[in-house]
Design a protein around this motif. Structure first.
Motif, PDB file in Angstrom:
ATOM      1  N   VAL A  79       0.828  -1.210   0.000  1.00  0.00           N
ATOM      2  CA  VAL A  79       0.000   0.000   0.000  1.00  0.00           C
ATOM      3  C   VAL A  79       0.863   1.262   0.000  1.00  0.00           C
ATOM      4  CG1 VAL A  79      -1.883  -1.179   1.190  1.00  0.00           C
ATOM      5  CG2 VAL A  79      -0.150   0.030   2.538  1.00  0.00           C
ATOM      6  N   ALA A 106      -6.547  -4.905   1.121  1.00  0.00           N
ATOM      7  CA  ALA A 106      -5.924  -3.593   0.969  1.00  0.00           C
ATOM      8  C   ALA A 106      -6.426  -2.828  -0.238  1.00  0.00           C
ATOM      9  CB  ALA A 106      -4.403  -3.738   0.891  1.00  0.00           C
ATOM     10  N   PHE A 109      -7.522   0.834   0.147  1.00  0.00           N
ATOM     11  CA  PHE A 109      -6.657   1.998  -0.031  1.00  0.00           C
ATOM     12  C   PHE A 109      -6.894   2.640  -1.402  1.00  0.00           C
ATOM     13  CE2 PHE A 109      -4.703   0.011   3.534  1.00  0.00           C
ATOM     14  CZ  PHE A 109      -3.996   1.003   4.215  1.00  0.00           C
ATOM     15  N   ALA A 112     -10.160   4.516  -1.160  1.00  0.00           N
ATOM     16  CA  ALA A 112      -9.949   5.716  -0.348  1.00  0.00           C
ATOM     17  C   ALA A 112      -9.180   6.771  -1.130  1.00  0.00           C
ATOM     18  CB  ALA A 112      -9.209   5.353   0.933  1.00  0.00           C
ATOM     19  N   THR A 124     -10.377  -2.993   6.326  1.00  0.00           N
ATOM     20  CA  THR A 124      -9.286  -3.614   5.588  1.00  0.00           C
ATOM     21  C   THR A 124      -8.655  -4.639   6.526  1.00  0.00           C
ATOM     22  OG1 THR A 124      -7.307  -3.183   4.237  1.00  0.00           O
ATOM     23  CG2 THR A 124      -7.534  -1.912   6.277  1.00  0.00           C
ATOM     24  N   SER A 129      -5.298  -1.497   9.213  1.00  0.00           N
ATOM     25  CA  SER A 129      -6.394  -0.584   9.525  1.00  0.00           C
ATOM     26  C   SER A 129      -5.903   0.743  10.101  1.00  0.00           C
ATOM     27  CB  SER A 129      -7.383  -1.248  10.482  1.00  0.00           C
ATOM     28  OG  SER A 129      -6.736  -1.644  11.677  1.00  0.00           O
ATOM     29  N   GLU A 131      -3.077   2.204   9.460  1.00  0.00           N
ATOM     30  CA  GLU A 131      -2.488   2.961   8.357  1.00  0.00           C
ATOM     31  C   GLU A 131      -3.575   3.585   7.481  1.00  0.00           C
ATOM     32  OE1 GLU A 131       0.545   4.367   5.645  1.00  0.00           O
ATOM     33  OE2 GLU A 131       0.441   3.861   7.782  1.00  0.00           O
ATOM     34  N   LEU A 132      -4.644   2.841   7.235  1.00  0.00           N
ATOM     35  CA  LEU A 132      -5.754   3.386   6.448  1.00  0.00           C
ATOM     36  C   LEU A 132      -6.362   4.588   7.153  1.00  0.00           C
ATOM     37  CD1 LEU A 132      -7.617   3.015   3.945  1.00  0.00           C
ATOM     38  CD2 LEU A 132      -9.093   1.598   5.392  1.00  0.00           C
ATOM     39  N   ARG A 135      -3.813   7.659   6.999  1.00  0.00           N
ATOM     40  CA  ARG A 135      -3.650   8.295   5.694  1.00  0.00           C
ATOM     41  C   ARG A 135      -4.938   8.919   5.167  1.00  0.00           C
ATOM     42  NH1 ARG A 135      -0.431   4.004   2.078  1.00  0.00           N
ATOM     43  NH2 ARG A 135      -1.451   5.240   0.449  1.00  0.00           N
ATOM     44  N   VAL A 141     -13.059   4.081   9.647  1.00  0.00           N
ATOM     45  CA  VAL A 141     -12.448   2.747   9.598  1.00  0.00           C
ATOM     46  C   VAL A 141     -12.947   1.882  10.753  1.00  0.00           C
ATOM     47  CG1 VAL A 141     -10.289   1.447   9.595  1.00  0.00           C
ATOM     48  CG2 VAL A 141     -10.403   3.685   8.478  1.00  0.00           C
ATOM     49  N   THR A 155     -16.310  -2.848   1.420  1.00  0.00           N
ATOM     50  CA  THR A 155     -14.909  -3.187   1.643  1.00  0.00           C
ATOM     51  C   THR A 155     -14.844  -4.426   2.524  1.00  0.00           C
ATOM     52  OG1 THR A 155     -14.817  -1.700   3.560  1.00  0.00           O
ATOM     53  CG2 THR A 155     -14.061  -0.812   1.448  1.00  0.00           C
TER      54      THR A 155
END
Length: 321
Positions: A79, A106, A109, A112, A124, A129, A131-132, A135, A141, A155
């Motif tokens: 990702v 993933a 991402f 998103a 995810t 999760s 990191e999602l 970012r 989430v 998702t």
């Protein structure tokens, strides 16, 4: 939902691509299913490098996405790299035309990055999760679920949860029997209760092995008699545990509470009976442990999105009492 696009580009996971192909490709060994039209789409004329060293030339270009009923984005090997702007633009264009878009693992991402998940629930793989969320702070989430979504955006969590989401989309569009037929061909469960909590590494309490066996036996006994007025205390008695220990271990093992699991199983049975039998709705409610159609309706509508009688009309084309 007959025309399905599998969107591929450099770096998508070969496993997820294979899952999409397995669920929506036509097989002579699966009679009675709708005739699906699976279209593998990607950058026109480009050889796509999938994970694991595999390569695939897409059959259709990115503009084909907008002509499908559903677009499924496989997960990514990494990702860290930004997605091809042409891929993001094609996804946005398809969604704006009313096409349902789903991602596995993933692949969230990508959705998103395209801006499709802003203000929407998403999930995810549990390891990604945070990191999602970091970012894409505008995305809501939910790392605890196997899949999530509503209407035209979905998702899923990692690997096997992608199968769960694909089967859910088949079930929502074509009924429980279609999803069950595909699941049997794949030698997998048509539905898994619980969330990602059961798969996140955590210390294993001493003696959990025997407790898990007891929990499994208790769940099997409950499933065999869903019309019984079950309580947590009564289920705990099947496992020879205290109510508190049973509830705690149940959540550890399944990712959901005993009563939520029980409600889910009752609704699933109601779906099957509404599709496969001519039992009146009141009789279905009794068989599933709701007691009456009045009690069945809110639980069923909350999970499935339509009332029991409407569900039967949709998937059987007629009323049966």
């Amino acid at each position: 939902m007959r025309t399905v696009a599998c969107l591929i580009f450099d770096g998508v996971r070969a496993f997820d691509y294979a899952v999409i192909n397995e669920v929506w490709s036509n097989r002579s060994t699966r009679p009675g299913l709708p005739s699906f039209d699976l279209r593998v789409c990607g950058p026109a004329g480009a050889r796509v490098r999938l994970g694991g060293g595999l390569e695939r030339v897409p059959d259709f270009g990115l503009d084909e996405l907008a002509r499908c009923d559903l677009v499924v984005v496989p997960g990514l090997e990494s990702v860290r790299e930004p997605c091809d702007p042409a891929v993001l633009a094609a996804l946005r264009a398809a969604h704006e035309r009313g096409v349902t878009v789903a991602s596995l693992c993933a692949g969230a991402f990508v959705l998103a990055e395209a801006g499709l998940l802003n203000g929407r629930r998403a999930t995810t793989h549990w390891a990604l999760s945070a990191e999602l969320a970091r970012r894409f702070p505008e995305v809501d989430v939910h790392p605890e679920v196997l899949f999530t979504g509503e209407g035209d955006l979905w998702t899923s969590a990692g690997v096997a949860a992608g199968i769960d989401l694909c089967l859910h989309l088949v079930r929502a569009a074509h009924g429980q029997q279609a999803a069950a037929t595909i699941a049997r061909a794949m030698v997998t469960a048509p539905f898994r209760a619980g969330g990602q909590a059961q798969f996140i590494p955590s210390p294993v309490p001493e003696g959990t092995g025997r407790g898990d066996d007891a929990l499994a036996r208790a769940r099997a006994d409950v499933l065999a008699a869903l019309d019984t007025p079950w309580t947590v205390a009564r289920m705990a008695g099947l496992a020879l545990m205290s109510e508190r220990s049973f509830a705690r271990r149940f959540v550890e093992a399944t990712g959901t509470t005993p009563l939520r699991w029980l409600l889910e199983q009752r609704v699933l049975l109601a779906q099957r009976l509404l599709e496969e039998t001519d039992l009146p709705v009141d009789a279905v409610a009794v068989r599933c442990g709701f007691g009456s159609a009045v009690s069945l309706r809110p639980a069923f509508t909350s999970r499935v999105g339509v009332a029991p009688r409407e569900y039967r009309r949709t998937f059987r084309g007629r009323e049966a009492g």
